[in-house]
Write an enzyme that holds these catalytic residues in place. Sequence first.
Site, PDB file in Angstrom:
ATOM      1  N   TYR A  74       0.838  -1.207   0.000  1.00 52.54           N
ATOM      2  CA  TYR A  74       0.000   0.000   0.000  1.00 52.54           C
ATOM      3  C   TYR A  74       0.868   1.250   0.000  1.00 52.54           C
ATOM      4  O   TYR A  74       0.582   2.217  -0.696  1.00 52.54           O
ATOM      5  CB  TYR A  74      -0.937   0.015   1.220  1.00 52.54           C
ATOM      6  CG  TYR A  74      -1.962   1.110   1.100  1.00 52.54           C
ATOM      7  CD1 TYR A  74      -3.176   0.895   0.465  1.00 52.54           C
ATOM      8  CD2 TYR A  74      -1.687   2.402   1.570  1.00 52.54           C
ATOM      9  CE1 TYR A  74      -4.093   1.917   0.302  1.00 52.54           C
ATOM     10  CE2 TYR A  74      -2.603   3.430   1.410  1.00 52.54           C
ATOM     11  CZ  TYR A  74      -3.809   3.181   0.778  1.00 52.54           C
ATOM     12  OH  TYR A  74      -4.707   4.195   0.611  1.00 52.54           O
ATOM     13  N   PHE A 126      -7.492  21.401 -24.304  1.00 53.91           N
ATOM     14  CA  PHE A 126      -7.798  19.981 -24.423  1.00 53.91           C
ATOM     15  C   PHE A 126      -9.068  19.733 -23.603  1.00 53.91           C
ATOM     16  O   PHE A 126      -9.264  20.370 -22.568  1.00 53.91           O
ATOM     17  CB  PHE A 126      -6.644  19.073 -23.989  1.00 53.91           C
ATOM     18  CG  PHE A 126      -7.001  17.635 -24.250  1.00 53.91           C
ATOM     19  CD1 PHE A 126      -7.056  17.157 -25.546  1.00 53.91           C
ATOM     20  CD2 PHE A 126      -7.391  16.798 -23.216  1.00 53.91           C
ATOM     21  CE1 PHE A 126      -7.488  15.859 -25.814  1.00 53.91           C
ATOM     22  CE2 PHE A 126      -7.815  15.498 -23.475  1.00 53.91           C
ATOM     23  CZ  PHE A 126      -7.852  15.032 -24.777  1.00 53.91           C
ATOM     24  N   THR A 127      -9.887  18.800 -24.050  1.00 49.15           N
ATOM     25  CA  THR A 127     -11.226  18.592 -23.474  1.00 49.15           C
ATOM     26  C   THR A 127     -11.210  18.455 -21.945  1.00 49.15           C
ATOM     27  O   THR A 127     -11.856  19.225 -21.237  1.00 49.15           O
ATOM     28  CB  THR A 127     -11.858  17.333 -24.104  1.00 49.15           C
ATOM     29  OG1 THR A 127     -10.946  16.236 -23.963  1.00 49.15           O
ATOM     30  CG2 THR A 127     -12.146  17.550 -25.585  1.00 49.15           C
ATOM     31  N   ASP A 217       1.624  20.495 -20.068  1.00 51.08           N
ATOM     32  CA  ASP A 217       0.918  19.258 -20.384  1.00 51.08           C
ATOM     33  C   ASP A 217       1.892  18.461 -21.260  1.00 51.08           C
ATOM     34  O   ASP A 217       2.019  18.713 -22.458  1.00 51.08           O
ATOM     35  CB  ASP A 217      -0.398  19.534 -21.115  1.00 51.08           C
ATOM     36  CG  ASP A 217      -1.142  18.237 -21.437  1.00 51.08           C
ATOM     37  OD1 ASP A 217      -0.500  17.160 -21.418  1.00 51.08           O
ATOM     38  OD2 ASP A 217      -2.360  18.292 -21.713  1.00 51.08           O
ATOM     39  N   LYS A 260       0.186   7.825 -23.349  1.00 51.18           N
ATOM     40  CA  LYS A 260       0.604   8.160 -24.720  1.00 51.18           C
ATOM     41  C   LYS A 260       2.102   7.908 -24.855  1.00 51.18           C
ATOM     42  O   LYS A 260       2.539   6.780 -24.969  1.00 51.18           O
ATOM     43  CB  LYS A 260       0.251   9.619 -25.032  1.00 51.18           C
ATOM     44  CG  LYS A 260      -1.231   9.844 -25.325  1.00 51.18           C
ATOM     45  CD  LYS A 260      -2.056   9.984 -24.098  1.00 51.18           C
ATOM     46  CE  LYS A 260      -3.427  10.573 -24.354  1.00 51.18           C
ATOM     47  NZ  LYS A 260      -4.259  10.567 -23.138  1.00 51.18           N
ATOM     48  N   ARG A 384     -13.097  15.183 -33.760  1.00 49.47           N
ATOM     49  CA  ARG A 384     -12.491  16.268 -32.986  1.00 49.47           C
ATOM     50  C   ARG A 384     -12.983  17.559 -33.607  1.00 49.47           C
ATOM     51  O   ARG A 384     -12.294  18.231 -34.364  1.00 49.47           O
ATOM     52  CB  ARG A 384     -10.958  16.214 -33.003  1.00 49.47           C
ATOM     53  CG  ARG A 384     -10.363  15.043 -32.256  1.00 49.47           C
ATOM     54  CD  ARG A 384     -10.164  15.219 -30.764  1.00 49.47           C
ATOM     55  NE  ARG A 384     -11.306  14.980 -29.910  1.00 49.47           N
ATOM     56  CZ  ARG A 384     -11.190  14.553 -28.635  1.00 49.47           C
ATOM     57  NH1 ARG A 384     -10.017  14.301 -28.102  1.00 49.47           N
ATOM     58  NH2 ARG A 384     -12.254  14.410 -27.893  1.00 49.47           N
ATOM     59  N   PHE A 451     -18.863  14.267 -26.137  1.00 43.15           N
ATOM     60  CA  PHE A 451     -18.425  13.441 -27.265  1.00 43.15           C
ATOM     61  C   PHE A 451     -18.275  11.969 -26.890  1.00 43.15           C
ATOM     62  O   PHE A 451     -18.426  11.098 -27.731  1.00 43.15           O
ATOM     63  CB  PHE A 451     -17.101  13.970 -27.839  1.00 43.15           C
ATOM     64  CG  PHE A 451     -16.000  14.074 -26.824  1.00 43.15           C
ATOM     65  CD1 PHE A 451     -15.889  15.198 -26.016  1.00 43.15           C
ATOM     66  CD2 PHE A 451     -15.084  13.045 -26.653  1.00 43.15           C
ATOM     67  CE1 PHE A 451     -14.881  15.284 -25.057  1.00 43.15           C
ATOM     68  CE2 PHE A 451     -14.081  13.130 -25.709  1.00 43.15           C
ATOM     69  CZ  PHE A 451     -13.979  14.252 -24.905  1.00 43.15           C
TER      70      PHE A 451
HETATM   71  N1  F0G Z   1      -3.791  16.149 -22.230  1.00 42.37           N
HETATM   72  C1  F0G Z   1      -3.717  15.764 -23.525  1.00 42.37           C
HETATM   73  C2  F0G Z   1      -2.944  16.583 -24.491  1.00 42.37           C
HETATM   74  C3  F0G Z   1      -4.360  14.581 -23.928  1.00 42.37           C
HETATM   75  O1  F0G Z   1      -4.270  14.208 -25.197  1.00 42.37           O
HETATM   76  C4  F0G Z   1      -5.077  13.827 -22.983  1.00 42.37           C
HETATM   77  C5  F0G Z   1      -5.811  12.627 -23.377  1.00 42.37           C
HETATM   78  C6  F0G Z   1      -5.140  14.281 -21.654  1.00 42.37           C
HETATM   79  C7  F0G Z   1      -4.468  15.438 -21.323  1.00 42.37           C
HETATM   80  C8  F0G Z   1      -5.917  13.545 -20.594  1.00 42.37           C
HETATM   81  O2  F0G Z   1      -5.281  12.381 -20.230  1.00 42.37           O
HETATM   82  O3  F0G Z   1      -6.870  10.587 -20.949  1.00 42.37           O
HETATM   83  O4  F0G Z   1      -4.958  10.108 -19.414  1.00 42.37           O
HETATM   84  O5  F0G Z   1      -6.908  11.399 -18.608  1.00 42.37           O
HETATM   85  N2  F0G Z   1      -6.076  12.343 -24.567  1.00 42.37           N
HETATM   86  C9  F0G Z   1      -6.737  11.164 -25.056  1.00 42.37           C
HETATM   87  C10 F0G Z   1      -6.922  11.269 -26.540  1.00 42.37           C
HETATM   88  C11 F0G Z   1      -7.986  10.795 -24.337  1.00 42.37           C
HETATM   89  O6  F0G Z   1      -7.518  10.344 -27.116  1.00 42.37           O
HETATM   90  O7  F0G Z   1      -6.472  12.241 -27.156  1.00 42.37           O
HETATM   91  P1  F0G Z   1      -6.049  11.041 -19.783  1.00 42.37           P
END
Ligand code: F0G
Length: 460
Positions: A74, A126-127, A217, A260, A384, A451
Amino acid sequence: MKATRSWAEPYKIKMVEPLFMSTQEQREGYLKEAGYNTFLLRSKQVYIDLLTDSGTSAMSDRQWAGMMMGDEAYAGSENFYHMEDAVRRYYGYKHVIPTHQGRGAEHILSQILINKGDVVPGNMYFTTTRLHQELAGGKFVDVIIDEAHDPVSEYKFKGNCDIQKLQRVVDTYGAERVPYICMATTVNMAGGQPISMENLKTVRAFADKYGIMIVHDMTRVAENAFMIQQHEAGYSDRSIAEIVLEICSLTDAATMSAKKDALVNIGGFLAMNDPELYQKASNMVVVYEGLHTYGGLAGRDMEALAIGIGESVQQEHIRARIGQVQHLGQMLREAGIPLVLPIGTHGVFIDAKRFLPHVPQDAFPAQALAAEIYADSGVRTMERGIVSAGRNLETGAHNFPELELVRLTIPRRVYTQAHMEVVAESVVSVFEARDKIRGLKMIYEPTYLRFFQARFEPIQ
Ligand code: F0G
């Protein structure tokens, strides 16, 4: 490196996963069940999965061996210390807190740093990042250069920040209302476009002048480093590892989706140099993710991540990874498919506005195109565009983004050149029959990040 030499993969395949080959009729049925949203298809219904490069990489034999060395304690797992060493060595940040994935890190950082009424400038949104900023009471302001919103501009560093736009944010709101500047390497929503070192240095000087932090980021930092090495003066003989370290040294803290660049199926972290910020974040992480030495990850996941970070900055790896993306892009470009140019690093982005000029943006052209490509060949891609951009929080109207794109995202070390050819053939055949695509109507719209779960029906 000679540009004339092939980018072939620096690995061979040791295990395979058979794929299900469906018929067009079956796929039309699956698509209907999934509400014409590629996020709602079952993975088994997909032939070549280009939905995302997130968590979809093939791990190396070394990473799998590391999984067997999971220390599932843990507290104080040995694997955490390996991960901490890798973050310090390759990225240079002093402190690291694991999180289950990138948005876990974004959540914690936003809650700590953003107060109601604050403004967070960034090189495009970013979303998940923007949503966490908004949920913490902040407002996102886009300070990316105009070229980033123009799919046909072939400027090499479309991820750059426009310093005049940044200056306007500070002049309008005051530096005290700007908790940090968010700089992404590379910029996902712009089409996987890099930022130059020169631009990042300028942002650093600006931030120092006003005493503002830079949050990085760093989700695809190694890919950005490769583009700097290839295209920025003074970097052609620097290693990817050196360039990555230099990028990180220009920033104060970072959020990372390790799914990624870092070649793992799950994981992320928050990193920073300031001990006080570390203290606050390591306290908050226990509320939402887990203890500060595991943050929602198993010991084995942290080990795979530590090894993946080292592999991600190897020259031959990154060259083949981006080489494959560029190869697909080149095939589509030669066939006359309208794309975001230059070709990005993690995927090829189709310009749905030019692909389907007869479909208005509120009939979701990119969503409709993604559905059509799936029906044609079982290749899964992602919208997108306007669906991803969501609604304006104040007015409730759709955000109408300049870029209305379908992303063909390439998982790392997963597909072959022949798969890329199948993808290109499918896109070309949909392009030839594009006149019959009418667009979609949204019949279910979730509150957050619509989305992912929205449902649609074809417009008759
Ligand atoms: N920042 C960027 C630039 C991203 O592309 C993503 C995720 C995140 C933050 C969030 O990270 O998914 O680990 O919580 N991108 C994925 C995509 C979902 O398909 O582009 P996460």
